[in-house]
Each structure stands twice: as C-alpha cells, then as structure tokens.
Design a protein around this motif. Structure first.
Motif, PDB file in Angstrom:
ATOM      1  N   PHE A 378       0.855  -1.195   0.000  1.00  0.00           N
ATOM      2  CA  PHE A 378       0.000   0.000   0.000  1.00  0.00           C
ATOM      3  C   PHE A 378       0.886   1.238   0.000  1.00  0.00           C
ATOM      4  CE2 PHE A 378      -2.630   3.258   1.752  1.00  0.00           C
ATOM      5  CZ  PHE A 378      -3.963   2.896   1.614  1.00  0.00           C
ATOM      6  N   ASN A 379       0.678   2.128  -0.963  1.00  0.00           N
ATOM      7  CA  ASN A 379       1.473   3.360  -1.046  1.00  0.00           C
ATOM      8  C   ASN A 379       0.591   4.594  -0.921  1.00  0.00           C
ATOM      9  OD1 ASN A 379       3.365   1.488  -3.133  1.00  0.00           O
ATOM     10  ND2 ASN A 379       4.464   2.835  -1.733  1.00  0.00           N
ATOM     11  N   GLY A 380       1.094   5.593  -0.203  1.00  0.00           N
ATOM     12  CA  GLY A 380       0.452   6.899  -0.154  1.00  0.00           C
ATOM     13  C   GLY A 380       1.234   7.874  -1.010  1.00  0.00           C
ATOM     14  N   LEU A 381       0.538   8.680  -1.806  1.00  0.00           N
ATOM     15  CA  LEU A 381       1.196   9.563  -2.774  1.00  0.00           C
ATOM     16  C   LEU A 381       1.271  11.012  -2.323  1.00  0.00           C
ATOM     17  CD1 LEU A 381      -0.377   8.179  -6.100  1.00  0.00           C
ATOM     18  CD2 LEU A 381       1.772   7.527  -4.980  1.00  0.00           C
ATOM     19  N   ASN A 431       2.441   7.925   7.352  1.00  0.00           N
ATOM     20  CA  ASN A 431       3.708   7.779   8.100  1.00  0.00           C
ATOM     21  C   ASN A 431       4.781   7.019   7.316  1.00  0.00           C
ATOM     22  OD1 ASN A 431       2.778   9.216  10.286  1.00  0.00           O
ATOM     23  ND2 ASN A 431       2.286   7.423  11.536  1.00  0.00           N
ATOM     24  N   LEU A 432       4.756   7.155   5.993  1.00  0.00           N
ATOM     25  CA  LEU A 432       5.760   6.480   5.166  1.00  0.00           C
ATOM     26  C   LEU A 432       6.922   7.408   4.812  1.00  0.00           C
ATOM     27  CD1 LEU A 432       3.345   4.570   2.737  1.00  0.00           C
ATOM     28  CD2 LEU A 432       4.658   3.610   4.639  1.00  0.00           C
ATOM     29  N   HIS A 433       7.096   8.463   5.575  1.00  0.00           N
ATOM     30  CA  HIS A 433       8.084   9.486   5.240  1.00  0.00           C
ATOM     31  C   HIS A 433       9.296   9.498   6.174  1.00  0.00           C
ATOM     32  CE1 HIS A 433       5.575  11.107   8.404  1.00  0.00           C
ATOM     33  NE2 HIS A 433       6.407  12.116   8.597  1.00  0.00           N
ATOM     34  N   TYR A 434       9.411   8.515   7.040  1.00  0.00           N
ATOM     35  CA  TYR A 434      10.506   8.545   8.013  1.00  0.00           C
ATOM     36  C   TYR A 434      11.813   7.994   7.466  1.00  0.00           C
ATOM     37  CZ  TYR A 434       6.949   9.743  11.438  1.00  0.00           C
ATOM     38  OH  TYR A 434       5.937  10.372  12.121  1.00  0.00           O
ATOM     39  N   VAL A 435      11.744   6.956   6.656  1.00  0.00           N
ATOM     40  CA  VAL A 435      12.944   6.392   6.032  1.00  0.00           C
ATOM     41  C   VAL A 435      12.606   6.051   4.586  1.00  0.00           C
ATOM     42  CG1 VAL A 435      13.867   5.472   8.199  1.00  0.00           C
ATOM     43  CG2 VAL A 435      12.423   4.021   6.750  1.00  0.00           C
ATOM     44  N   PRO A 436      13.606   5.988   3.698  1.00  0.00           N
ATOM     45  CA  PRO A 436      13.318   5.662   2.295  1.00  0.00           C
ATOM     46  C   PRO A 436      12.628   4.314   2.108  1.00  0.00           C
ATOM     47  CG  PRO A 436      15.516   6.606   2.502  1.00  0.00           C
ATOM     48  CD  PRO A 436      15.021   6.377   3.900  1.00  0.00           C
ATOM     49  N   LYS A 437      13.071   3.298   2.815  1.00  0.00           N
ATOM     50  CA  LYS A 437      12.505   1.953   2.647  1.00  0.00           C
ATOM     51  C   LYS A 437      11.358   1.767   3.637  1.00  0.00           C
ATOM     52  CE  LYS A 437      17.064   0.088   1.393  1.00  0.00           C
ATOM     53  NZ  LYS A 437      17.896   1.222   1.834  1.00  0.00           N
ATOM     54  N   SER A 438      10.275   2.481   3.409  1.00  0.00           N
ATOM     55  CA  SER A 438       9.085   2.381   4.256  1.00  0.00           C
ATOM     56  C   SER A 438       8.013   1.584   3.528  1.00  0.00           C
ATOM     57  CB  SER A 438       8.547   3.769   4.609  1.00  0.00           C
ATOM     58  OG  SER A 438       9.438   4.462   5.461  1.00  0.00           O
ATOM     59  N   LEU A 439       7.373   0.670   4.256  1.00  0.00           N
ATOM     60  CA  LEU A 439       6.360  -0.205   3.665  1.00  0.00           C
ATOM     61  C   LEU A 439       5.109  -0.239   4.533  1.00  0.00           C
ATOM     62  CD1 LEU A 439       8.697  -3.205   2.807  1.00  0.00           C
ATOM     63  CD2 LEU A 439       7.388  -1.924   1.110  1.00  0.00           C
ATOM     64  N   LEU A 440       3.954  -0.199   3.896  1.00  0.00           N
ATOM     65  CA  LEU A 440       2.689  -0.483   4.561  1.00  0.00           C
ATOM     66  C   LEU A 440       2.148  -1.731   3.872  1.00  0.00           C
ATOM     67  CD1 LEU A 440      -0.122   2.053   5.488  1.00  0.00           C
ATOM     68  CD2 LEU A 440      -0.561  -0.343   4.940  1.00  0.00           C
TER      69      LEU A 440
END
Length: 473
Positions: A378-381, A431-440
């Motif tokens: 799942f990605n947030g844009l 909350n996918l903005h803390y590190v480059p390799k963030s995954l939901l």
C-alpha cells in the motif's frame, strides 16, 4: 400603476447590482478559502487597487493626486487610508482576512488529514468498507471476544473447501479485474510453466501454478522488464489507483524504480528493520482476545522468521496506537516511530503491518501446500484528486517507497505468482516518510484465519530477503 412601475424599475438596477456584488464576494470567499482561486485573486486585486482609489478620488478630489501615485507611503495616502478605514472597518477586515483565512484553513486541513489517515485504508474509491458491512465479517466487539460461534467456524470451513476460488486482488465494487490476473483453482493453460519448469519469457503475472516452493530458489514466471516500461501495462497489471488520487508515468517509471538499490547497507550487528502496527487491534476470523492471534502476533512471527531464518536484526514494536482513538492512530504512532528511529539510527526499513477489510471471499493463495492469506503493498502519494500535491504532507522518500513496493511486487509475481494483490495507491502519507525503505503491508482481511495470515509471513519474509539482501550478500 405607472408610479409603481417607475419605482420598481428604479430599484431593479440596485437589486441586480447588489446580487452581482454578492455573487462575486461569495465566489471569492469560497474559492479563496480552498486555495484554488487565481481568478478570484485578480478580482480582489482589481477591487482594491482600482475601485477603491476611484471611490477615494471622487469623495476626496484633493487627495486624488496622492492616491494616484505609485508610491505607497505618502503622508496624504496614509492619512486618508486611516480616515477611510476608520469609517469603513469592514473593508479593513476583508483585507486582513485573506491571509489569515488561508492560513487557518491550511492548519485545519492538516489536522483533519492526519485524522483521516487513521481510517483511510478502509476506504475504496471514496466508500468506506467496514468490518460490519462485509459479508461474513465480524464487528470489533465480536473480534475481541474469545472464539467465534460454531456457525461462523463452519462457514469459514465451507469457504476453505470451495476450490480456493478467491481471485487476485478481489476487485472492489465498480472496479474491473486487473488484466493478466487468473482465478485460483484453474488448471494452468497450455504454454504456462509447471512447477520445476523454466519460466517463460514475457509471461503475464499470476499465470503459473498456485503451488510453489516455500523459499523459491528460481522464478516460476518471468516478468518482461520491457513491458513494464509501458505505463498503461504497468498500471493495468500491477496496480489499483484509488479515484481519490492520481499518478502518471513520470512518477511511476518502472525502469527507474526497479534500478534503485534497495539492499541494506547496515550489518546485522545493529538494528536494521522495524516492524510496528498502527492498527494493533486488527484481528482475523478466528482470533481471540489473545494478542498473539491479532495482527501483532502475525508481526511477531514475521520478526522471528527474519531473525532466525535470514539473519536480520529486527525490532518489533507492539505498541497500541488505535485503542484510545482509532481515527487518529497515525498521529499516535508517528511519534513512537520517530523515537525508535532516533534511538536506533541504523534502522533502514520500517514496516507497518496491517490487516485489510474487503468484500467477498477470503483472500487466499496456496503456497507450498499451505493456505496463505494474500498480501498487498500500500502506497500513499501525498496527493489527492481534489487538492493536488499535499505540501503539508510532504514525503521526501516517495520515490523510494514506490521503488521498494514495486520491487517486492515483481519478485512476488515471479517467485510466488498470485500471492500478492495489486499494489494499492491512495492520496495521503500514512507515516511512510521517516525512512526511504518504508512499507505499509496489508495481510489478508477480516475473513481470513490466523493460520492463513501466519502462513503468509513465510513467503513475505523470503521476498524481503530477496530484495534487501540479494544472492551473494
């Protein structure tokens, strides 16, 4: 009669003028508050810079020269501005309110969007899918009770024996099935690779047999990289884009995303991966009150696999951020993630593990003879159809987020065809903005069993290893 007509005509012009002015002001107010009113800004500028000066010139002819000057600091102008604004304070209020109104709207929107993120995953194309609305699902109260009724257990058992006919992605109402997807339970068609055979060049995703080795050493299907460069092909076969957001080929460029190096730079003597759960209370069809049967328990099993089978150094945060206020769970989880990252700066991967809610049959794929819940990346844009780019939800690592989820998706289709649903794209940040390799990652849904969710962690752990630590490292 003539006198009445004369009076009517005499006031008609004033009424129409008032309506026009009122319409302009209402349009300016509404559009200006939304931050989408270049035309309204021009109208306002004209009213202030022209009509205002003309009114002053007619009312105070001697001051016309001062107000006609380009300079804005003349003594005459200052005097008459103070005098007029004192007589007409509403004019001054309207001028001051422009900046204040926009700023207040932005601040309010930011808080509202943070709150909306807490439930936004439960929305598909603007319509919320709740556990209570899903056929065969359970309410939150029922989910937290120990055990399920015998009738519910029999229903789940009956569903598990119906030829495993859950379809890839299980498209939501109003969405077309993705091109290249096959129904489970179908026999492989002629020309498709059987288990143990070499993969075919350019094969479509999810066309191989359902059963593959638990830790597949060789790909079962080969996904053509050349085809992936076709944006339409990429979207149709590997993504679902919610109607609340948009994306184009400049942002979703397969060649660039697949070329990004996602291998870990940190060695296992330091923490490398963080697993947490924004929605820790998410449970499955046969979950009990024991947290070990919830998404947190599933995350613990993934942690164990990554540590013991693949040698990763993993931190599993079992904090509960959706107990007090489910809708603001991301606001509560964010500071906790920040704290863990500050204490462990070596962490390169952050995984937010969830359980989805869907309509229809359970999302199941057979992997090595085991029924495994399907997963979804799942990605947030940080962009919505209505507002465009959300600068106040800026994500500096958006391209990296898209890269790691696409690389995992392609690896899944090649090594475990049918195991993953299409990657889902939505509008906020999550909350996918803390590190480059963030995954939901969404694991199954409310009508999957705990065992199916646990089984899904085995191929997921293998996929993470293939992308983060390729062969030879």
């Amino acid at each position: 009669m003539r006198q009445k007509r004369f009076v009517f005509r005499k006031h008609l012009g004033k009424v129409l003028l008032g309506l026009c002015i009122g319409t302009v002001l209402v349009c300016w107010q509404n559009l200006g508050s939304a931050g989408e009113a270049p035309a309204a800004v021009e109208i306002w500028s004209y009213l202030k810079n022209n009509l205002y000066l003309e009114a002053v010139a007619h009312t105070f002819p001697l001051a016309a020269g001062d107000f006609g000057q380009e300079e804005s600091s003349g003594p005459g102008q200052e005097f008459y501005q103070k005098y007029l604004l004192g007589m007409f304070p509403l004019w001054q209020y309207a001028g001051q309110r422009t900046d204040y109104g926009v700023q207040a709207e932005r601040e309010m929107t930011y808080e509202m969007l943070l709150a909306r993120e807490g439930v936004d995953e439960e929305y598909r194309d603007g319509e919320r899918i709740t556990v209570q609305e899903v056929e065969g699902g359970f309410s939150k109260e029922q989910e937290s009770q120990a055990g399920q009724s015998q009738e519910g257990q029999e229903s789940q058992a009956g569903q598990s024996q119906e030829g495993q006919q859950s379809s890839e992605g299980q498209p939501q109402e109003g969405q077309q099935p993705q091109e290249g997807q096959s129904q489970e339970g179908q026999q492989p068609q002629e020309g498709q690779p059987q288990e143990g055979q070499q993969p075919q060049e350019g094969a479509e995703p999810s066309q191989a047999g359902a059963s593959t080795a638990l830790t597949a050493a060789e790909p079962v299907v080969h996904i053509s990289r050349e085809k992936l460069n076709d944006f339409d092909y990429l979207i149709q076969n590997f993504y679902i884009v919610d109607k609340t957001t948009t994306i184009d080929g400049s942002q979703l460029n397969a060649a660039e995303l697949l070329a990004k190096d996602m291998r870990l730079a940190t060695t296992a003597d330091q923490p490398q991966i963080l697993i947490h759960h924004t929605h820790s209370q998410e449970r499955f069809a046969d979950s009990t009150e024991d947290a070990a049967t919830s998404i947190v328990g599933v995350g613990e099993y993934l942690t164990t696999l990554l540590r013991e089978q693949y040698g990763f150094n993993v931190i599993h945060d079992t904090g509960e951020y959706d107990v007090i206020d489910h809708d603001n769970a991301y606001s509560y989880a964010g500071p906790a993630v920040e704290k863990i990252l500050a204490e462990n700066p070596s962490i390169e991967v952050v995984i937010d593990l969830h359980r989805d809610a869907v309509n229809g049959a359970p999302l199941v794929q057979e992997v090595n003879g085991k029924r495994a819940a399907k997963i979804m990346f799942f990605n947030g844009l940080s962009r919505t159809t209505a507002r465009g780019n959300l600068d106040y939800l800026y994500n500096p690592y958006l391209q990296d987020n898209l890269a790691i989820s696409l690389q995992l998706k392609i690896a899944a289709e090649e090594y475990y065809p049918g195991f993953t649903r299409p990657n889902f794209l939505k509008g906020y940040r999550y909350n996918l903005h803390y590190v480059p390799k963030s995954l939901l990652i969404e694991v199954g849904a409310q009508n999957n069993t705990v065992e199916e969710a646990m089984n899904a962690m085995e191929p997921l752990a293998d996929l993470l290893h293939k992308v983060l630590m390729p062969e030879g490292n």
